[in-house]
Scaffold this motif. Structure first.
Motif, short mmCIF file in Angstrom:
data_model
loop_
_atom_site.label_atom_id
_atom_site.label_comp_id
_atom_site.label_asym_id
_atom_site.label_seq_id
_atom_site.Cartn_x
_atom_site.Cartn_y
_atom_site.Cartn_z
N GLN A 93 0.86 -1.19 0.00
CA GLN A 93 0.00 0.00 0.00
C GLN A 93 0.89 1.24 0.00
O GLN A 93 1.85 1.31 0.77
CB GLN A 93 -0.90 0.01 1.23
CG GLN A 93 -1.72 1.29 1.33
CD GLN A 93 -2.84 1.18 2.36
OE1 GLN A 93 -3.56 0.18 2.41
NE2 GLN A 93 -2.96 2.19 3.18
N CYS A 150 0.89 5.50 0.03
CA CYS A 150 0.09 6.70 0.27
C CYS A 150 0.94 7.94 0.01
O CYS A 150 2.01 8.09 0.61
CB CYS A 150 -0.43 6.70 1.70
SG CYS A 150 -1.42 8.14 2.06
N GLU A 187 -12.28 14.66 -10.61
CA GLU A 187 -12.74 13.82 -11.72
C GLU A 187 -12.08 14.24 -13.03
O GLU A 187 -11.62 13.41 -13.82
CB GLU A 187 -14.26 13.95 -11.84
CG GLU A 187 -14.92 12.72 -12.43
CD GLU A 187 -16.43 12.92 -12.52
OE1 GLU A 187 -16.98 12.63 -13.59
OE2 GLU A 187 -17.03 13.40 -11.54
N ARG A 237 -3.87 4.84 -11.99
CA ARG A 237 -5.07 4.08 -11.59
C ARG A 237 -5.17 2.75 -12.35
O ARG A 237 -5.57 1.75 -11.80
CB ARG A 237 -6.34 4.91 -11.83
CG ARG A 237 -7.59 4.10 -11.52
CD ARG A 237 -8.79 4.94 -11.22
NE ARG A 237 -9.21 5.71 -12.37
CZ ARG A 237 -10.24 6.56 -12.34
NH1 ARG A 237 -10.93 6.73 -11.24
NH2 ARG A 237 -10.56 7.23 -13.42
N GLU A 255 -6.17 -1.06 -6.36
CA GLU A 255 -7.10 -0.16 -5.67
C GLU A 255 -6.50 1.22 -5.72
O GLU A 255 -5.29 1.39 -5.56
CB GLU A 255 -7.26 -0.59 -4.20
CG GLU A 255 -8.01 -1.90 -4.05
CD GLU A 255 -7.97 -2.42 -2.62
OE1 GLU A 255 -7.90 -1.60 -1.68
OE2 GLU A 255 -8.02 -3.64 -2.47
N PHE A 256 -7.36 2.21 -5.92
CA PHE A 256 -6.86 3.58 -6.11
C PHE A 256 -7.86 4.55 -5.51
O PHE A 256 -9.05 4.49 -5.81
CB PHE A 256 -6.70 3.85 -7.61
CG PHE A 256 -6.14 5.22 -7.93
CD1 PHE A 256 -4.78 5.39 -8.13
CD2 PHE A 256 -6.97 6.32 -8.04
CE1 PHE A 256 -4.26 6.65 -8.44
CE2 PHE A 256 -6.47 7.58 -8.34
CZ PHE A 256 -5.10 7.74 -8.54
N ARG A 257 -7.40 5.39 -4.63
CA ARG A 257 -8.27 6.43 -4.06
C ARG A 257 -7.55 7.76 -4.12
O ARG A 257 -6.36 7.84 -3.84
CB ARG A 257 -8.55 6.15 -2.57
CG ARG A 257 -9.54 5.05 -2.30
CD ARG A 257 -9.98 5.08 -0.83
NE ARG A 257 -8.87 4.99 0.10
CZ ARG A 257 -8.31 3.85 0.51
NH1 ARG A 257 -8.75 2.70 0.06
NH2 ARG A 257 -7.32 3.87 1.35
N ILE A 258 -8.31 8.79 -4.49
CA ILE A 258 -7.72 10.13 -4.48
C ILE A 258 -8.69 11.07 -3.78
O ILE A 258 -9.89 11.01 -4.01
CB ILE A 258 -7.38 10.62 -5.91
CG1 ILE A 258 -6.82 12.04 -5.88
CG2 ILE A 258 -8.57 10.51 -6.87
CD1 ILE A 258 -6.14 12.47 -7.17
N ALA A 259 -8.16 11.86 -2.90
CA ALA A 259 -8.99 12.83 -2.18
C ALA A 259 -8.29 14.17 -2.20
O ALA A 259 -7.06 14.24 -2.04
CB ALA A 259 -9.20 12.37 -0.74
N VAL A 269 -3.33 10.57 -2.22
CA VAL A 269 -3.58 9.46 -3.14
C VAL A 269 -3.10 8.18 -2.46
O VAL A 269 -1.99 8.13 -1.93
CB VAL A 269 -2.81 9.62 -4.48
CG1 VAL A 269 -3.08 8.43 -5.40
CG2 VAL A 269 -3.19 10.92 -5.17
N THR A 270 -3.96 7.17 -2.44
CA THR A 270 -3.58 5.89 -1.86
C THR A 270 -3.81 4.79 -2.89
O THR A 270 -4.85 4.78 -3.56
CB THR A 270 -4.44 5.58 -0.62
OG1 THR A 270 -4.35 6.68 0.28
CG2 THR A 270 -3.95 4.32 0.09
N PHE A 271 -2.83 3.92 -3.05
CA PHE A 271 -3.08 2.76 -3.91
C PHE A 271 -2.57 1.48 -3.27
O PHE A 271 -1.70 1.50 -2.40
CB PHE A 271 -2.52 2.96 -5.33
CG PHE A 271 -1.03 2.80 -5.50
CD1 PHE A 271 -0.42 1.55 -5.53
CD2 PHE A 271 -0.22 3.92 -5.68
CE1 PHE A 271 0.95 1.40 -5.72
CE2 PHE A 271 1.16 3.79 -5.86
CZ PHE A 271 1.73 2.51 -5.88
#
Ligand SMILES: Nc1ncnc2c1ncn2[C@@H]1O[C@H](COP(=O)(O)OP(=O)(O)OP(=O)(O)O)[C@@H](O)[C@H]1O
Ligand SMILES: [Mg+2]
Length: 132
Positions: free
Chosen positions: A71, A73, A85, A106, A111-115, A124-126
């Motif tokens: 993981q 971050c 977006e 991505r 798994e990919f999250r961006i805030a 960004v976490t993947f």
């Protein structure tokens, strides 16, 4: 175990990339996956240097049932991304670059999250899982 890399200049991008690749190798990822993980890390690190000035990238080993993965971050307290977006669209760049870093990242991870909030930076976490 969490490994941390401060990111503020070009040489840090290289260091983070190498540290991630080393951890991926230790975890037993294939050479192809090691290269993908290293690429994803350098894209995020490069964005920190280019758009946020400075930040941190952390790596850790993660588990889900019997699955093991890495993981990553990437966090900064820069200007943030007003429209996440849009930033995830192929070809969108405010930096006259290719605009492929985030959407490409991505695609090569599991798994990919961006805030982000304007004025509050980007996180960004993947996760990339080892094949079963
Ligand atoms: N950490 C960040 N802080 C602020 N804005 C960011 C950050 N990361 C990305 N962005 C914004 O999102 C856009 C898209 O990022 P992306 O990495 O996909 O493309 P790029 O960096 O412009 O080009 P490339 O990565 O292909 O060289 C950037 O142009 C920038 O506007
Ligand atoms: Mg980029």
């Amino acid at each position: 175990m969490i490994e941390s890399c401060s990111i503020s200049q070009d040489s840090d991008v290289v260091k983070a990339r190498q540290a991630g690749r080393r951890l991926a190798e230790q975890l037993g990822f294939s050479r192809t996956d090691q290269a993908l993980i290293a690429t994803a890390i350098s894209e995020l690190a490069r964005n920190i240097v280019n758009y946020a000035d400075s930040g941190v990238i952390q790596f850790e080993v993660t588990h889900s049932g019997r699955r093991e993965g890495i993981q990553v971050c990437a966090r900064d307290k820069g200007p943030g991304i007003p429209d996440v977006e849009l930033a995830m669209t192929d070809g969108y760049s405010t930096g006259k670059s290719l605009g492929l870093g985030l959407p490409g990242t991505r695609r090569i991870v599991d798994e990919f999250r961006i805030a982000s909030e304007p004025g509050k930076g980007v996180t960004v976490t993947f996760v990339k899982w080892k094949p079963k």
